[in-house]
Design a protein around this motif. Structure first.
Motif, mmCIF file in Angstrom:
data_model
loop_
_atom_site.group_PDB
_atom_site.id
_atom_site.type_symbol
_atom_site.label_atom_id
_atom_site.label_comp_id
_atom_site.label_asym_id
_atom_site.label_seq_id
_atom_site.Cartn_x
_atom_site.Cartn_y
_atom_site.Cartn_z
ATOM 1 N N TYR A 1 -33.814 -13.469 -7.357
ATOM 2 C CA TYR A 1 -32.586 -13.935 -7.986
ATOM 3 C C TYR A 1 -32.609 -15.454 -8.147
ATOM 4 N N GLY A 2 -31.837 -15.896 -9.096
ATOM 5 C CA GLY A 2 -31.628 -17.323 -9.296
ATOM 6 C C GLY A 2 -30.143 -17.594 -9.381
ATOM 7 N N GLU A 3 -29.815 -18.832 -9.725
ATOM 8 C CA GLU A 3 -28.411 -19.226 -9.759
ATOM 9 C C GLU A 3 -28.154 -20.144 -10.943
ATOM 10 N N LEU A 4 -27.038 -19.929 -11.615
ATOM 11 C CA LEU A 4 -26.652 -20.818 -12.706
ATOM 12 C C LEU A 4 -26.182 -22.142 -12.121
ATOM 13 N N GLN A 5 -26.590 -23.249 -12.783
ATOM 14 C CA GLN A 5 -26.233 -24.567 -12.285
ATOM 15 C C GLN A 5 -25.635 -25.416 -13.412
ATOM 16 N N GLU A 6 -24.707 -26.299 -13.049
ATOM 17 C CA GLU A 6 -24.216 -27.306 -13.983
ATOM 18 C C GLU A 6 -25.188 -28.483 -13.902
ATOM 19 N N ALA A 7 -25.863 -28.811 -14.997
ATOM 20 C CA ALA A 7 -26.906 -29.832 -14.936
ATOM 21 C C ALA A 7 -27.113 -30.471 -16.302
ATOM 22 N N THR A 8 -27.954 -31.501 -16.322
ATOM 23 C CA THR A 8 -28.313 -32.211 -17.555
ATOM 24 C C THR A 8 -29.823 -32.191 -17.736
ATOM 25 N N MET A 9 -30.266 -31.829 -18.919
ATOM 26 C CA MET A 9 -31.676 -31.896 -19.276
ATOM 27 C C MET A 9 -31.819 -32.875 -20.440
ATOM 28 N N THR A 10 -32.915 -33.620 -20.457
ATOM 29 C CA THR A 10 -33.096 -34.680 -21.449
ATOM 30 C C THR A 10 -34.292 -34.393 -22.359
ATOM 31 N N PHE A 11 -34.018 -34.484 -23.666
ATOM 32 C CA PHE A 11 -35.084 -34.432 -24.674
ATOM 33 C C PHE A 11 -35.447 -35.863 -25.026
ATOM 34 N N GLU A 12 -36.730 -36.183 -25.008
ATOM 35 C CA GLU A 12 -37.188 -37.531 -25.368
ATOM 36 C C GLU A 12 -38.584 -37.441 -25.960
ATOM 37 N N GLN A 13 -38.703 -37.821 -27.224
ATOM 38 C CA GLN A 13 -39.988 -37.776 -27.913
ATOM 39 C C GLN A 13 -40.125 -38.989 -28.828
ATOM 40 N N THR A 14 -41.368 -39.383 -29.071
ATOM 41 C CA THR A 14 -41.659 -40.526 -29.932
ATOM 42 C C THR A 14 -42.325 -40.052 -31.218
ATOM 43 N N ALA B 1 -34.933 -16.137 -16.020
ATOM 44 C CA ALA B 1 -33.692 -15.362 -16.037
ATOM 45 C C ALA B 1 -33.339 -14.865 -17.432
ATOM 46 N N LEU B 2 -34.137 -15.218 -18.420
ATOM 47 C CA LEU B 2 -33.853 -14.810 -19.797
ATOM 48 C C LEU B 2 -34.537 -13.490 -20.120
ATOM 49 N N PHE B 3 -33.754 -12.516 -20.548
ATOM 50 C CA PHE B 3 -34.265 -11.186 -20.907
ATOM 51 C C PHE B 3 -33.869 -10.886 -22.350
ATOM 52 N N THR B 4 -34.616 -10.016 -22.981
ATOM 53 C CA THR B 4 -34.289 -9.566 -24.326
ATOM 54 C C THR B 4 -34.072 -8.060 -24.305
ATOM 55 N N VAL C 1 -25.343 -10.889 -11.622
ATOM 56 C CA VAL C 1 -25.113 -9.959 -10.513
ATOM 57 C C VAL C 1 -23.696 -10.137 -9.999
ATOM 58 N N GLU C 2 -22.949 -9.027 -9.974
ATOM 59 C CA GLU C 2 -21.602 -9.029 -9.410
ATOM 60 C C GLU C 2 -21.513 -7.889 -8.394
ATOM 61 N N GLY C 3 -21.584 -8.262 -7.126
ATOM 62 C CA GLY C 3 -21.593 -7.240 -6.074
ATOM 63 C C GLY C 3 -22.850 -6.415 -6.146
ATOM 64 N N ASN C 4 -22.692 -5.111 -6.326
ATOM 65 C CA ASN C 4 -23.847 -4.208 -6.430
ATOM 66 C C ASN C 4 -24.190 -3.859 -7.870
ATOM 67 N N SER D 1 -23.114 -18.641 -10.353
ATOM 68 C CA SER D 1 -23.298 -17.197 -10.548
ATOM 69 C C SER D 1 -24.731 -16.789 -10.242
ATOM 70 N N LYS D 2 -24.894 -15.617 -9.647
ATOM 71 C CA LYS D 2 -26.208 -15.084 -9.291
ATOM 72 C C LYS D 2 -26.781 -14.330 -10.471
ATOM 73 N N VAL D 3 -28.057 -14.582 -10.792
ATOM 74 C CA VAL D 3 -28.707 -13.897 -11.915
ATOM 75 C C VAL D 3 -30.061 -13.340 -11.475
ATOM 76 N N VAL D 4 -30.489 -12.304 -12.169
ATOM 77 C CA VAL D 4 -31.771 -11.668 -11.884
ATOM 78 C C VAL D 4 -32.886 -12.471 -12.549
#
Length: 403
Positions: A42-55, A350-353, A363-366, A398-401
Motif C-alpha cells: 500500500y501507499g498513501e496520497l500526499q499533498e506535495a509539490t513537484m517541479t518541471f524544469e527543462q532547458t 498506484a496507477l491502474f488501468t 482502500v476504505e476499511g476492508n 488516503s491509503k491506496v493499493v
C-alpha cells in the motif's frame, strides 16, 4: 541348518505418471506459498509539490515592423538600440549612395577652424562663464564617450555621442551669438554654410512612422518570423534562423534599404523545435522562463499553440507579454522553463488501468474503490493527480493499493 537359496530383491523404476504427479504437487505447493506469503502493498496520497524544469534552445519572434529608407551609403543614428520612441521622432540621417564622403571631413575641419578663431583670436583674453561651463560639459561628455567605447562603461554610445553633438551645437550657437564676426570669421561662416547645403542635398531625415521600441539589428528573417506567419512556419524556417546567418544582401542599385524596425516590446514569442512531443507543453500552460545571459530578467510565458509542419518535428509557441528588454536584439537564445505542480502526489505504482480508464484503488476499511484520475504531472517515479470525475475529492493521507 540349510535355509535354501536367498531371494533376490527387484528394484522398481519410477514411471512417467510418478513424475507428473510430483510436478503437480510441487506447483500446488508453490502457488499456495505464493498466495499465502504475498500480501498487497500500500501507499498513501500526499499533498506535495513537484517541479518541471527543462532547458531548450529557442528562436525569438517579435511583433515588429521593418522600415526602409532611401538607399544609403552612410547613416548617422539619432535613436539608440532599444530606445522607446514616439511617432515623428528622428531615427537617423541617411546619405544617399554617391555622396562625397570628404564633405563630412571638410565640414568638421571648417567648424573646428571657426571654434579656434572665435576662442583663440577674438576671445583670447575674454573670461566668459557661459563658455567655460559649456567647455567643462563637453570635456566631461568626451570622457564618457571614451569610457563607453573602451568598454569601461555600460552607457549607450549613441546616446552619449548625441549628447556630445548637442553640446557642440550649443557652443557653436553661443559663440556665433556672442562673438563679433570680422572678415575672416565671415569667410569661415560662408564656407560652413556652403558645405552644409551640399550635404543637405544628399541627406534624408528618417522619422519614426509609429511609436515603439527601435532596433537597428536586422537579420533578414523579420518577414518570415512574424506573428502573422506563425501558422505557416516550417522546420526549415526555424533551422535557418538557428543557423544565425543573415539573409540581407545590400545592393547600391536598389531604391530603398531596410534601416530599422519598431517593436511592440510587450508582446513577443519563443518557438521551440522538438523532434518528439513534450507532454508538459499543454495549451494555456504557463511557465517561468529565464534566458542564458539574462538570468536577472525572468519572464512568464504561456503556451499558445503547436504546429506539426510537413517537413517534420513539432513547433511549440510560447507567448510572453512582458518587456522584452535587451532580448530585442536577440534571435537565438537558450531558455530554462520551470513550473511547480502542487496537489495530490502518489507513486506511479498506484496507477491502474481498468477498461481503458486510469485510476487509483483507494482502500476504505476492508473494501477497495477504483477512483478515476487524471495525471497533471509525472516524473520517473511519482505523479501529481486530480480526480477525473466531478464531485470526487482526493484526500491526502488516503491509503491506496500499489502494484
Amino acid at each position: 541348518m540349510n535355509r535354501g537359496p536367498r531371494r533376490r530383491r527387484v528394484r522398481r523404476r519410477p514411471t512417467k505418471r510418478f513424475y507428473i504427479t510430483i510436478g503437480i504437487l510441487a506447483a500446488v505447493v508453490v502457488l499456495v506459498l505464493f498466495f499465502a506469503l504475498r500480501r498487497p502493498s500500500y501507499g498513501e496520497l500526499q499533498e506535495a509539490t513537484m517541479t518541471f524544469e527543462q532547458t531548450y534552445p529557442v528562436v525569438l519572434i517579435r511583433d515588429e515592423t521593418v522600415y526602409s529608407a532611401t538607399n544609403y551609403g552612410q547613416a548617422v543614428f539619432y535613436a539608440s538600440e532599444g530606445e522607446r520612441v514616439s511617432k515623428g521622432s528622428k531615427i537617423a540621417e541617411v546619405y544617399r549612395w554617391g555622396y562625397n564622403e570628404s564633405l563630412f571631413k571638410d565640414l568638421i575641419a571648417v567648424q573646428q577652424q571657426i571654434r579656434d578663431y572665435q576662442e583663440n583670436t577674438v576671445w583670447r583674453d575674454v573670461v566668459d562663464t557661459g563658455l567655460n561651463t559649456l567647455n567643462s560639459q563637453i570635456a566631461t561628455k568626451l570622457e564618457e564617450v571614451a569610457a563607453a567605447v573602451s568598454g569601461d562603461s555600460a552607457t549607450d554610445v549613441i546616446a552619449l555621442e548625441r549628447g556630445l553633438s548637442e553640446l557642440l551645437n550649443q557652443k557653436r550657437n553661443y559663440l556665433k551669438n556672442n562673438v563679433k564676426a570680422d572678415d575672416e570669421l565671415n569667410r569661415l561662416y560662408a564656407s560652413e554654410t556652403q558645405l552644409q547645403e551640399k550635404l543637405a542635398s544628399w541627406r534624408e531625415d528618417v522619422m519614426a512612422e509609429e511609436a515603439g521600441m527601435v532596433s537597428f539589428n536586422l537579420d533578414g528573417h523579420e518577414q518570415t518570423l512574424n506573428p502573422l506567419n506563425m501558422d505557416k512556419l516550417t522546420r526549415k524556417d526555424i533551422e535557418n534562423a538557428k543557423s544565425g546567418t543573415s539573409t540581407i544582401a545590400y545592393n547600391k542599385d536598389s531604391t530603398t534599404r531596410a534601416l530599422y524596425r519598431l517593436v511592440n516590446n510587450y508582446t513577443w514569442y519563443c518557438v521551440i523545435l522538438a523532434d518528439d512531443s513534450i507532454k508538459e507543453m499543454k495549451k494555456d500552460e504557463k511557465f517561468m522562463m529565464t534566458f542564458e545571459g539574462y538570468m536577472d530578467r525572468p519572464h512568464e510565458g504561456k503556451i499558445i499553440g503547436t504546429r506539426k509542419p510537413e517537413d517534420g518535428g513539432i513547433l511549440y509557441f510560447v507567448e510572453i507579454q512582458e518587456d522584452i528588454g535587451p532580448l530585442i536584439s536577440v534571435r537565438n537564445a537558450v531558455t530554462t522553463m520551470k513550473k511547480d505542480y502542487t496537489g495530490i502526489k502518489v507513486s506511479k505504482k498506484a496507477l491502474f488501468t481498468e477498461d481503458t480508464v486510469l485510476g487509483i484503488k483507494v482502500v476504505e476499511g476492508n473494501t477497495t474503490e477504483f477512483v478515476p484520475v487524471t495525471v497533471v504531472y509525472e516524473d520517473g517515479t511519482d505523479a501529481i493527480i486530480q480526480a477525473a470525475e466531478e464531485g470526487t475529492t482526493l484526500m491526502a493521507g488516503s491509503k491506496v493499493v500499489l502494484k
